[in-house]
Design a protein around this motif. Structure first.
Motif, PDB file in Angstrom:
ATOM      1  N   ASP A 109       0.732  -1.275  -0.027  1.00  0.00           N
ATOM      2  CA  ASP A 109       0.031  -0.084   0.037  1.00  0.00           C
ATOM      3  C   ASP A 109       0.921   1.241  -0.014  1.00  0.00           C
ATOM      4  OD1 ASP A 109       1.085  -0.217   2.579  1.00  0.00           O
ATOM      5  OD2 ASP A 109      -0.724   0.233   3.596  1.00  0.00           O
ATOM      6  N   THR A 110       1.845   1.052  -0.551  1.00  0.00           N
ATOM      7  CA  THR A 110       2.927   2.239  -0.630  1.00  0.00           C
ATOM      8  C   THR A 110       2.905   3.381  -1.771  1.00  0.00           C
ATOM      9  OG1 THR A 110       4.556   1.010  -1.724  1.00  0.00           O
ATOM     10  CG2 THR A 110       4.605   0.911   0.534  1.00  0.00           C
ATOM     11  N   GLY A 111       1.667   3.260  -2.615  1.00  0.00           N
ATOM     12  CA  GLY A 111       1.729   4.052  -3.749  1.00  0.00           C
ATOM     13  C   GLY A 111       1.233   5.491  -3.415  1.00  0.00           C
ATOM     14  N   LYS A 112       1.466   6.478  -4.065  1.00  0.00           N
ATOM     15  CA  LYS A 112       1.043   7.883  -3.854  1.00  0.00           C
ATOM     16  C   LYS A 112      -0.613   7.965  -3.991  1.00  0.00           C
ATOM     17  CE  LYS A 112       5.039  10.360  -5.775  1.00  0.00           C
ATOM     18  NZ  LYS A 112       5.427  11.523  -6.742  1.00  0.00           N
ATOM     19  N   HIS A 113      -1.212   8.666  -3.137  1.00  0.00           N
ATOM     20  CA  HIS A 113      -2.647   8.757  -3.038  1.00  0.00           C
ATOM     21  C   HIS A 113      -3.124  10.170  -2.379  1.00  0.00           C
ATOM     22  CE1 HIS A 113      -1.847   7.002   0.693  1.00  0.00           C
ATOM     23  NE2 HIS A 113      -3.023   7.079   0.971  1.00  0.00           N
ATOM     24  N   VAL A 114      -4.387  10.631  -2.775  1.00  0.00           N
ATOM     25  CA  VAL A 114      -4.968  11.432  -2.096  1.00  0.00           C
ATOM     26  C   VAL A 114      -6.284  10.892  -1.672  1.00  0.00           C
ATOM     27  CG1 VAL A 114      -6.433  13.481  -2.163  1.00  0.00           C
ATOM     28  CG2 VAL A 114      -4.244  13.275  -3.682  1.00  0.00           C
ATOM     29  N   ASP A 115      -6.777  11.147  -0.264  1.00  0.00           N
ATOM     30  CA  ASP A 115      -7.628  10.270   0.351  1.00  0.00           C
ATOM     31  C   ASP A 115      -8.960  10.660  -0.200  1.00  0.00           C
ATOM     32  OD1 ASP A 115      -5.692   9.306   1.944  1.00  0.00           O
ATOM     33  OD2 ASP A 115      -6.739   9.418   3.895  1.00  0.00           O
ATOM     34  N   ALA A 116      -9.985   9.853  -0.451  1.00  0.00           N
ATOM     35  CA  ALA A 116     -11.365  10.233  -1.206  1.00  0.00           C
ATOM     36  C   ALA A 116     -12.038  10.761  -0.127  1.00  0.00           C
ATOM     37  CB  ALA A 116     -11.822   9.123  -1.875  1.00  0.00           C
ATOM     38  N   SER A 117     -13.271  11.411  -0.492  1.00  0.00           N
ATOM     39  CA  SER A 117     -14.087  12.113   0.769  1.00  0.00           C
ATOM     40  C   SER A 117     -15.381  11.666   0.666  1.00  0.00           C
ATOM     41  CB  SER A 117     -13.768  13.335   0.939  1.00  0.00           C
ATOM     42  OG  SER A 117     -14.214  14.122  -0.381  1.00  0.00           O
ATOM     43  N   PHE A 118     -16.024  11.255  -0.329  1.00  0.00           N
ATOM     44  CA  PHE A 118     -17.377  10.984  -0.459  1.00  0.00           C
ATOM     45  C   PHE A 118     -17.548   9.695  -1.380  1.00  0.00           C
ATOM     46  CE2 PHE A 118     -16.715  14.117  -3.910  1.00  0.00           C
ATOM     47  CZ  PHE A 118     -17.627  13.723  -5.048  1.00  0.00           C
ATOM     48  N   PRO A 119     -18.764   9.042  -1.077  1.00  0.00           N
ATOM     49  CA  PRO A 119     -19.079   7.753  -1.932  1.00  0.00           C
ATOM     50  C   PRO A 119     -19.300   7.982  -3.542  1.00  0.00           C
ATOM     51  CG  PRO A 119     -20.810   8.185  -0.283  1.00  0.00           C
ATOM     52  CD  PRO A 119     -19.939   9.055  -0.101  1.00  0.00           C
ATOM     53  N   GLY A 120     -19.036   6.966  -4.060  1.00  0.00           N
ATOM     54  CA  GLY A 120     -19.199   7.025  -5.742  1.00  0.00           C
ATOM     55  C   GLY A 120     -20.545   5.907  -5.943  1.00  0.00           C
ATOM     56  N   ASN A 121     -20.637   5.375  -6.874  1.00  0.00           N
ATOM     57  CA  ASN A 121     -22.033   4.456  -6.970  1.00  0.00           C
ATOM     58  C   ASN A 121     -21.892   3.442  -6.302  1.00  0.00           C
ATOM     59  OD1 ASN A 121     -22.772   6.205  -9.244  1.00  0.00           O
ATOM     60  ND2 ASN A 121     -21.521   5.134 -10.931  1.00  0.00           N
ATOM     61  N   ASP A 122     -20.905   2.761  -5.753  1.00  0.00           N
ATOM     62  CA  ASP A 122     -20.812   1.674  -4.597  1.00  0.00           C
ATOM     63  C   ASP A 122     -20.115   2.275  -3.370  1.00  0.00           C
ATOM     64  OD1 ASP A 122     -20.469  -0.575  -3.611  1.00  0.00           O
ATOM     65  OD2 ASP A 122     -19.192  -1.639  -4.850  1.00  0.00           O
ATOM     66  N   PRO A 123     -20.922   2.607  -2.642  1.00  0.00           N
ATOM     67  CA  PRO A 123     -20.402   2.998  -1.341  1.00  0.00           C
ATOM     68  C   PRO A 123     -19.449   2.027  -0.623  1.00  0.00           C
ATOM     69  CG  PRO A 123     -22.813   3.620  -1.382  1.00  0.00           C
ATOM     70  CD  PRO A 123     -22.615   2.695  -2.609  1.00  0.00           C
ATOM     71  N   GLY A 124     -19.599   0.929  -0.955  1.00  0.00           N
ATOM     72  CA  GLY A 124     -18.756  -0.359  -0.261  1.00  0.00           C
ATOM     73  C   GLY A 124     -17.482  -0.430  -0.695  1.00  0.00           C
ATOM     74  N   ASN A 125     -17.206   0.190  -1.920  1.00  0.00           N
ATOM     75  CA  ASN A 125     -15.940  -0.012  -2.646  1.00  0.00           C
ATOM     76  C   ASN A 125     -14.938   1.357  -2.474  1.00  0.00           C
ATOM     77  OD1 ASN A 125     -13.604  -0.077  -4.298  1.00  0.00           O
ATOM     78  ND2 ASN A 125     -15.020  -0.616  -6.061  1.00  0.00           N
ATOM     79  N   PHE A 126     -14.147   1.160  -1.812  1.00  0.00           N
ATOM     80  CA  PHE A 126     -13.465   2.433  -1.295  1.00  0.00           C
ATOM     81  C   PHE A 126     -12.565   3.067  -2.573  1.00  0.00           C
ATOM     82  CE2 PHE A 126      -9.403   4.881  -0.012  1.00  0.00           C
ATOM     83  CZ  PHE A 126     -10.131   5.822   0.771  1.00  0.00           C
ATOM     84  N   LEU A 127     -12.340   2.094  -3.402  1.00  0.00           N
ATOM     85  CA  LEU A 127     -11.636   2.590  -4.612  1.00  0.00           C
ATOM     86  C   LEU A 127     -12.395   3.537  -5.376  1.00  0.00           C
ATOM     87  CD1 LEU A 127      -9.292  -0.489  -5.325  1.00  0.00           C
ATOM     88  CD2 LEU A 127      -8.836   1.585  -3.961  1.00  0.00           C
ATOM     89  N   GLU A 128     -13.809   3.292  -5.182  1.00  0.00           N
ATOM     90  CA  GLU A 128     -14.689   4.235  -5.973  1.00  0.00           C
ATOM     91  C   GLU A 128     -14.984   5.436  -5.285  1.00  0.00           C
ATOM     92  OE1 GLU A 128     -15.774   3.676  -9.175  1.00  0.00           O
ATOM     93  OE2 GLU A 128     -13.972   2.194  -9.273  1.00  0.00           O
ATOM     94  N   TRP A 129     -14.527   5.579  -4.248  1.00  0.00           N
ATOM     95  CA  TRP A 129     -14.938   7.008  -3.415  1.00  0.00           C
ATOM     96  C   TRP A 129     -14.283   8.034  -4.210  1.00  0.00           C
ATOM     97  CZ3 TRP A 129     -16.689   8.350   1.870  1.00  0.00           C
ATOM     98  CH2 TRP A 129     -17.500   7.453   2.413  1.00  0.00           C
ATOM     99  N   ARG A 130     -14.890   9.289  -4.059  1.00  0.00           N
ATOM    100  CA  ARG A 130     -14.391  10.302  -5.009  1.00  0.00           C
ATOM    101  C   ARG A 130     -13.730  11.514  -4.283  1.00  0.00           C
ATOM    102  NH1 ARG A 130     -16.158   8.586  -9.594  1.00  0.00           N
ATOM    103  NH2 ARG A 130     -15.911  10.669 -10.974  1.00  0.00           N
ATOM    104  N   VAL A 131     -13.461  12.578  -4.818  1.00  0.00           N
ATOM    105  CA  VAL A 131     -12.895  13.790  -4.569  1.00  0.00           C
ATOM    106  C   VAL A 131     -13.014  14.736  -5.221  1.00  0.00           C
ATOM    107  CG1 VAL A 131     -10.628  13.286  -5.127  1.00  0.00           C
ATOM    108  CG2 VAL A 131     -11.068  15.052  -3.307  1.00  0.00           C
ATOM    109  N   ASN A 132     -13.817  15.901  -4.985  1.00  0.00           N
ATOM    110  CA  ASN A 132     -13.831  17.096  -5.932  1.00  0.00           C
ATOM    111  C   ASN A 132     -13.222  18.301  -5.368  1.00  0.00           C
ATOM    112  OD1 ASN A 132     -15.688  18.327  -4.027  1.00  0.00           O
ATOM    113  ND2 ASN A 132     -17.267  17.714  -5.117  1.00  0.00           N
TER     114      ASN A 132
END
Length: 259
Positions: A109-132
Motif C-alpha cells: 500500500d505504498t503508492g502515492k494517493h489522495v484520500d477520497a471523501s465521498f462515496p461513488g456509485n458503490d459506497p462499499g468500494n473505497f476505490l470508487e470513493w471520490r474527491v472534488n
C-alpha cells in the motif's frame, strides 16, 4: 481560546499543505490507546517473531483515549483557524489504523494517493470513493501519531505543496470530481515535490490539506508504528469563489490553483 497558529504557520499550511502540532495530546493518552490496539492485534506484543505481516489494519475506535486525543480545546482552536468556526464536525471515532511492523516484506500500500471523501456509485468500494474541487465531505486529513515515529519507523511521506497541483487537476472535473483510483493514476504526472517525513513523538498530529498527496513506506525500525489517519469532516462545503466573508486557509490553498 486564543489563536494557536501564528500567521507564518497559517501561510505554511496554505503553501505546503500541512502544519505539525506537537504535544496535541499526552503520552498517557497515547499509551492507553496503544494498549487497546495491541489487544486487537493477532500477534504477541512481547514476541517480535509473531510480527509476520508488514501492515495490519484495525478499524474504527470510539473508546475514551481515542476521542480524548482529537477533541481538545487546542485542536478545536486550530480547526477554527484553518476551516472556520462551525464549519467542521468533531470526530466521534478514530480510524482506520494501518499498524506497521518491522519487516523485510514490501507492504502493498505504498503508492502515492489522495484520500477520497465521498462515496461513488458503490459506497462499499473505497476505490470508487471520490474527491472534488470543493472537497465535499472532508475538511482535513489528520495524521495522528500514537507511537514515537522516527525516519526508520515508516513515517508517512508527505509531498509538500502537492495539494495545489491536485486542486489544479480537480478544477477541471466539476462536482463529480475523480474517483480515488482515477486521481491516483494522475499523480505521477504532477510536478516533483519535496518529500517530508511525518515523524514525531507520540502525541504529534499533522493536520493536512485534504488534497495533499502522501504515501506509506516500509518499516526499517524495531518497534511497530501506530498512527491513525481519520478525516475531519465538513458540515457543508468549501467556498472557493464569490465568498463575501473572505476565504479560510483550506480554501485559500485551493484558490492558488484557480488563479
Amino acid at each position: 481560546m486564543s489563536e494557536i497558529l501564528s500567521r507564518k504557520e497559517i501561510e505554511q499550511f496554505v503553501l505546503s499543505g500541512f502544519v505539525r502540532i506537537d504535544n496535541a495530546f499526552s503520552q498517557e493518552t497515547a499509551e492507553a490507546a496503544i494498549d487497546i490496539l495491541w489487544n486487537d492485534l493477532p500477534c504477541d506484543r512481547s514476541n517480535p517473531s509473531t510480527w509476520t505481516e508488514p501492515v495490519i489494519r484495525l478499524g474504527m475506535y470510539t473508546q475514551a483515549p481515542f476521542i480524548d486525543s482529537i477533541n481538545t480545546p487546542k485542536l478545536y482552536a486550530v480547526f477554527n483557524q484553518l476551516i472556520g468556526k462551525d464549519k467542521w464536525i468533531p470526530c466521534q471515532s478514530v480510524g482506520t489504523f494501518p499498524v506497521r511492523f518491522p519487516s523485510v516484506q514490501q507492504p502493498n500500500d505504498t503508492g502515492k494517493h489522495v484520500d477520497a471523501s465521498f462515496p461513488g456509485n458503490d459506497p462499499g468500494n473505497f476505490l470508487e470513493w471520490r474527491v472534488n474541487i470543493k472537497s465535499k465531505g472532508r475538511a482535513l486529513l489528520m495524521l495522528i501519531l500514537y507511537s514515537d515515529v522516527s525516519e526508520n519507523d515508516a513515517p508517512t511521506v508527505i509531498y509538500k505543496g502537492s495539494h495545489i497541483d491536485v486542486a489544479g487537476l480537480l478544477s477541471k472535473e466539476g462536482d463529480e470530481g475523480l474517483s480515488f483510483m482515477e486521481l491516483a493514476n494522475k499523480l505521477e504526472g504532477l510536478p516533483k515535490r519535496e518529500e517530508v517525513y511525518a515523524t514525531g513523538k507520540a502525541g504529534t498530529i499533522y493536520l493536512c490539506h485534504p488534497f495533499l498527496v502522501h504515501s506509506a513506506q516500509p518499516h526499517r525500525g524495531s518497534t511497530p508504528k501506530f498512527m491513525a489517519q481519520p478525516p475531519l469532516l465538513l458540515k457543508g462545503e468549501l467556498s472557493i469563489s464569490d465568498a463575501d466573508a473572505g476565504y479560510t486557509p483550506v480554501e485559500q490553498a485551493i484558490r492558488l490553483a484557480l488563479e
